[in-house]
Design a protein around this motif. Sequence first.
Motif, PDB file in Angstrom:
ATOM      1  N   ASN A   1       0.851  -1.184   0.000  1.00  0.00           N
ATOM      2  CA  ASN A   1       0.000   0.000   0.000  1.00  0.00           C
ATOM      3  C   ASN A   1       0.894   1.244   0.000  1.00  0.00           C
ATOM      4  O   ASN A   1       1.522   1.581   1.008  1.00  0.00           O
TER       5      ASN A   1
ATOM      6  N   CYS B   1      -3.070  10.289  -1.022  1.00  0.00           N
ATOM      7  CA  CYS B   1      -4.301   9.483  -0.897  1.00  0.00           C
ATOM      8  C   CYS B   1      -5.297  10.198   0.003  1.00  0.00           C
ATOM      9  O   CYS B   1      -4.913  10.884   0.959  1.00  0.00           O
TER      10      CYS B   1
ATOM     11  N   CYS C   1      -0.060   4.191  -0.115  1.00  0.00           N
ATOM     12  CA  CYS C   1      -0.617   5.258   0.713  1.00  0.00           C
ATOM     13  C   CYS C   1       0.003   5.216   2.108  1.00  0.00           C
ATOM     14  O   CYS C   1       0.188   6.247   2.758  1.00  0.00           O
TER      15      CYS C   1
ATOM     16  N   LEU D   1      -6.287   7.369  -4.902  1.00  0.00           N
ATOM     17  CA  LEU D   1      -4.832   7.491  -5.013  1.00  0.00           C
ATOM     18  C   LEU D   1      -4.488   8.490  -6.117  1.00  0.00           C
ATOM     19  O   LEU D   1      -5.015   8.395  -7.230  1.00  0.00           O
TER      20      LEU D   1
ATOM     21  N   THR E   1     -10.617   4.353  -1.286  1.00  0.00           N
ATOM     22  CA  THR E   1      -9.373   5.130  -1.241  1.00  0.00           C
ATOM     23  C   THR E   1      -9.099   5.702  -2.629  1.00  0.00           C
ATOM     24  O   THR E   1      -9.120   4.960  -3.631  1.00  0.00           O
TER      25      THR E   1
ATOM     26  N   TYR F   1      -5.333   9.476 -11.403  1.00  0.00           N
ATOM     27  CA  TYR F   1      -6.078   9.083 -10.210  1.00  0.00           C
ATOM     28  C   TYR F   1      -6.584   7.644 -10.346  1.00  0.00           C
ATOM     29  O   TYR F   1      -7.015   7.215 -11.431  1.00  0.00           O
TER      30      TYR F   1
ATOM     31  N   TYR G   1      -8.557   2.437  -5.015  1.00  0.00           N
ATOM     32  CA  TYR G   1      -7.238   1.872  -4.793  1.00  0.00           C
ATOM     33  C   TYR G   1      -7.317   0.790  -3.727  1.00  0.00           C
ATOM     34  O   TYR G   1      -7.856   1.005  -2.631  1.00  0.00           O
TER      35      TYR G   1
END
Length: 714
Positions: A85, A170, A87, A155, A153, A125, A129
């Motif tokens: 991940n 994020c 993020c 991103l 989410t 984008y 996500y």
Amino acid sequence: MENPDFIQKTDFDKDTFPGARKCPLMRFYGNNRPNYDNDKTLPFVLILRMWPIDARVKTRWPGLYSLLAFTALLLFTPPLLYAQNVCLNPGAAAKGAFDLQSSRICVGSPVVITNVPNSVTNVGYSYDYKGNGIPTNTTPNTTFTYTQPGSFTILQVGSGGGLATGTIFCRQVDVLPLDPVKFTVRSCSGRKVILDVKLDDKTDKYNVYTIRWGDGNTEQVLRSQIVNQPTHTYSNTGAANYTIQVIGGYNAPVSCSSPVSTTTVSLAPTAQQPTITKLTTVNEGTISIQYQANGSTNVQLYRKDGSGAYTATGQVGNNTGTFTVNSVDTKQEQCFQLAFEDGCGNVGARSEEVCSVVLNATASNKQNDLKWTPYGGNAANFRYYRLFRNGQPTGGLITNRTLSTFSDNNRIECGSQYCYYVEAYINSGRTVVTSMPTCVTGQNGETPGEFRSILVSIEDGAPRLVATLPTTGTTSSYAMLVSRADNPSGPFQPVTSVANRNVYEDKSANPSTQSYCYQVAYQNNCGLQSPPSKPVCTVHVGAGPSDAIGWTTSSPFAPGTVDSYTVEIIDSLNGTKREIPLGMNTQYQPDPNDPNLQTQRFRIIAVSNNGTTSYSNFYTFRREAKILTPTAFSPNGDGINDEFIPKGLFWDQFSMQVYNRWGEVVYSTTDQTKGWDGTVSGQPASAGQYMFRIEVRDLTGQKTVTTGAVLLLR
């Protein structure tokens, strides 16, 4: 991988790369700058950007550059960034930035991205996500509409941000469901209704619920209130039917609401007294109760217990229906009531008490005695009793409630079953109470009478007995007992018992070989028998003396004797039939001089003094078929004795085979008009002796076979 000690940048001037002022190309990880001449192991190289970053350099495909940059980032980032991940762990990437117009939206409403810094360029984008590395398919669009609720989410990947590593940022967006709120409505007395709402994992997310009661009143309730069954009372002068709507909604800044859920409710009418229309004791342990109630009013069944108090059984119905009460002692009186019960659990008016009736029956000689419990409900509501025997009314109406006995002596048969039930009519006849049926077997000591007349005759090759039933002591169910002997004086042996029939066909007898004598007796349901009847005997016809036919003279009638005989003659060849009266003669002589007579069938018809007829067996008088054959033939074409052909009488079917001395068939035919012409396969056969076999059948099917030898002369 640990963080690098240093970052070595190599700048290339625009002479090396025309069109670019500077191009940061590589960053090396390690404690020392690599020696490319001596070190054979190329250190890990991360290509971060391969496009101009100077603001004055323009490109036509910024999305392509962004894709190339993040593809390189994906391919050459240290293993720490693979399939994780980004993020939570963006690695060496710079931090991007954006805001959401609203972080809480409803399904079907777009999420809008705002406030993207100018320093973050070539933006893509991912709106859903999943935390699995850096996606390869992003979109530059800053709006997106979700079709399913949930938390998502978003991103952002891009370039710029003051670093040569690309950017990652994020944010979370909550997409709220807009499912309709499901509910039902219960109608209570007093024009009151109760709302039953069943929230699920989607509809319980609403902050507020709007209820439109359909009479102009609207109220908003919270989640904790909607599940506690909101109530509403309509004015006494309003309509009887209302349409109720429920809408779920969210608090600001979310401005959306669910589809409208609609249900129409009919207000409960004013409760009226329910009525038990029929109480039936179905069998031992089961009582059925039919009832009527007005409109949608619910009623509950109550039963009186041993203390005399009524308790609810838990069975609830409405309008018109049936309750079934099981596991109850039906040998004792059982009493019931119905009570009005609205949708809110309020108990109102009760029906009249209705009680069961218990009936018992006992059998005595020629009589069945009945006794039942007098009706135990309200005596003022009683009207009369009515008794039923085998489903049909018996006796008259009994209007005295306390009179509870009856004796049935109407043609009671021994061994017959009689089933009774009693009905009590109450509430001006609007309610019927029916007892459980009870059955007894009738008793009757009367000996049955004898069969009045008996006839035996040969029908379809078997003796057939027909007896007329007695006039006294008979029952609806009986047996005819049949005994048989070889002559009228016996001894008679039981043959069979025929149930509920006065006709018997003795398939075990062979009437073409002898005469059979029979006696019959009547047996009723209780096993009582009449005396055996007088014997009746079949007439048997067969060969008599001097080619005559004769027959037995024992009477086939009882009571009664033979008044005359008739002989019936049937020609087997042409099927003609004729009858010759013989009076009381017991022999008949066929004409021996009839040359056309091959076979005839005879039977005797015995006639009683009242005109009843009895038939004997058939007896066939037969003359054998005749076959004549020549001893020799000469097939020389002179027209005289050129064929070997047999002659004869009484032929119907014919076949002939001729054999040579080795047993081989040289000629075969089934045509009695064609003989053997002395050839084999079209060639003249050798002179000499040949064997033959001839088979014929007459019209009665009788077969005659002749074999012999014939001499072929040349």
